[in-house]
Design a protein around this motif. Structure first.
Motif, short mmCIF file in Angstrom:
data_model
loop_
_atom_site.label_atom_id
_atom_site.label_comp_id
_atom_site.label_asym_id
_atom_site.label_seq_id
_atom_site.Cartn_x
_atom_site.Cartn_y
_atom_site.Cartn_z
N TYR A 125 2.80 -2.26 -0.82
CA TYR A 125 2.33 -2.85 0.43
C TYR A 125 3.21 -4.03 0.81
O TYR A 125 3.55 -4.86 -0.03
N ARG A 126 3.56 -4.10 2.07
CA ARG A 126 4.26 -5.25 2.62
C ARG A 126 3.20 -6.27 2.99
O ARG A 126 2.15 -5.93 3.55
N VAL A 127 3.45 -7.53 2.69
CA VAL A 127 2.52 -8.59 3.05
C VAL A 127 2.92 -9.10 4.42
O VAL A 127 4.04 -9.58 4.61
N ASN A 129 1.13 -10.87 8.15
CA ASN A 129 0.00 -11.42 8.92
C ASN A 129 -1.28 -11.46 8.10
O ASN A 129 -2.35 -11.12 8.59
N GLY A 130 -1.17 -11.84 6.84
CA GLY A 130 -2.35 -11.97 5.99
C GLY A 130 -2.95 -10.65 5.56
O GLY A 130 -4.08 -10.61 5.09
N GLY A 131 -2.22 -9.55 5.71
CA GLY A 131 -2.75 -8.24 5.33
C GLY A 131 -1.77 -7.44 4.50
O GLY A 131 -0.63 -7.84 4.28
N CYS A 132 -2.24 -6.30 4.04
CA CYS A 132 -1.43 -5.37 3.24
C CYS A 132 -1.06 -4.18 4.12
O CYS A 132 -1.95 -3.43 4.55
N ILE A 133 0.21 -3.99 4.36
CA ILE A 133 0.72 -2.89 5.16
C ILE A 133 1.36 -1.87 4.21
O ILE A 133 2.34 -2.20 3.53
N TRP A 134 0.83 -0.64 4.18
CA TRP A 134 1.32 0.38 3.26
C TRP A 134 2.78 0.68 3.53
O TRP A 134 3.21 0.80 4.68
N GLU A 135 3.56 0.83 2.45
CA GLU A 135 4.96 1.21 2.54
C GLU A 135 5.19 2.42 1.65
O GLU A 135 4.68 2.47 0.54
N MET A 136 5.98 3.36 2.12
CA MET A 136 6.34 4.51 1.29
C MET A 136 7.36 4.05 0.26
O MET A 136 8.22 3.24 0.55
N PHE A 137 7.23 4.58 -0.97
CA PHE A 137 8.24 4.29 -2.01
C PHE A 137 9.52 5.00 -1.67
O PHE A 137 9.57 6.06 -1.17
#
Length: 137
Positions: A125-127, A129-137
């Motif tokens: 997850y990319r951090v 705006n205070g959240g976790c944004i899913w990232e593909m490996f």
């Protein structure tokens, strides 16, 4: 991976400093509540600084993933653990990470060691705006 590339914080230090979670009478950590309802226990946090920036890895034990708990259900749990467990803890650790990696394993597995019998799931997850944004490996 080389052990010098990663730093580990001891389980006891993590529990006393970061989690604030209740322990049972035997001193064992109580399972964390996640959306799927499966029992999940925090194991450790590791961090490194690869070329792309600071990465925190939160490792959890989730024995039910090898007994019918599928990846889709576990993916929702990993997103929840990133948002509700990892983010609040890295907010107080100093430099903010570029990425948080959440992993679930059905049994204890030493970091960086292959165990063909273990079921393990990972999400990054990319951090932002205070959240976790899913990232593909």
């Amino acid at each position: 991976m080389h052990s010098r590339a990663f730093k580990a914080i001891s389980f006891a230090a993590i529990l006393s400093v970061l989690t604030g979670a209740a322990a049972t009478a035997t001193g064992q950590e109580e399972p964390l509540a996640v959306p799927s309802g499966q029992p999940v226990e925090f194991v450790e946090m590791l961090w490194d600084r690869p070329g792309g920036g600071l990465v925190y890895r939160f490792r959890f034990l989730a024995p039910q993933i090898s007994a019918g708990m599928g990846f889709e259900q576990s993916a929702a749990d990993m997103e929840y653990l990133c948002r509700e467990f990892a983010l609040p803890r890295v907010a107080n650790t100093g430099p903010q990470p570029r990425q948080i990696i959440i992993s679930l394993a059905d049994r204890p597995v030493e970091f960086g060691v292959t165990d063909a019998d273990a079921v393990q799931y990972f999400e990054a997850y990319r951090v932002e705006n205070g959240g976790c944004i899913w990232e593909m490996f």
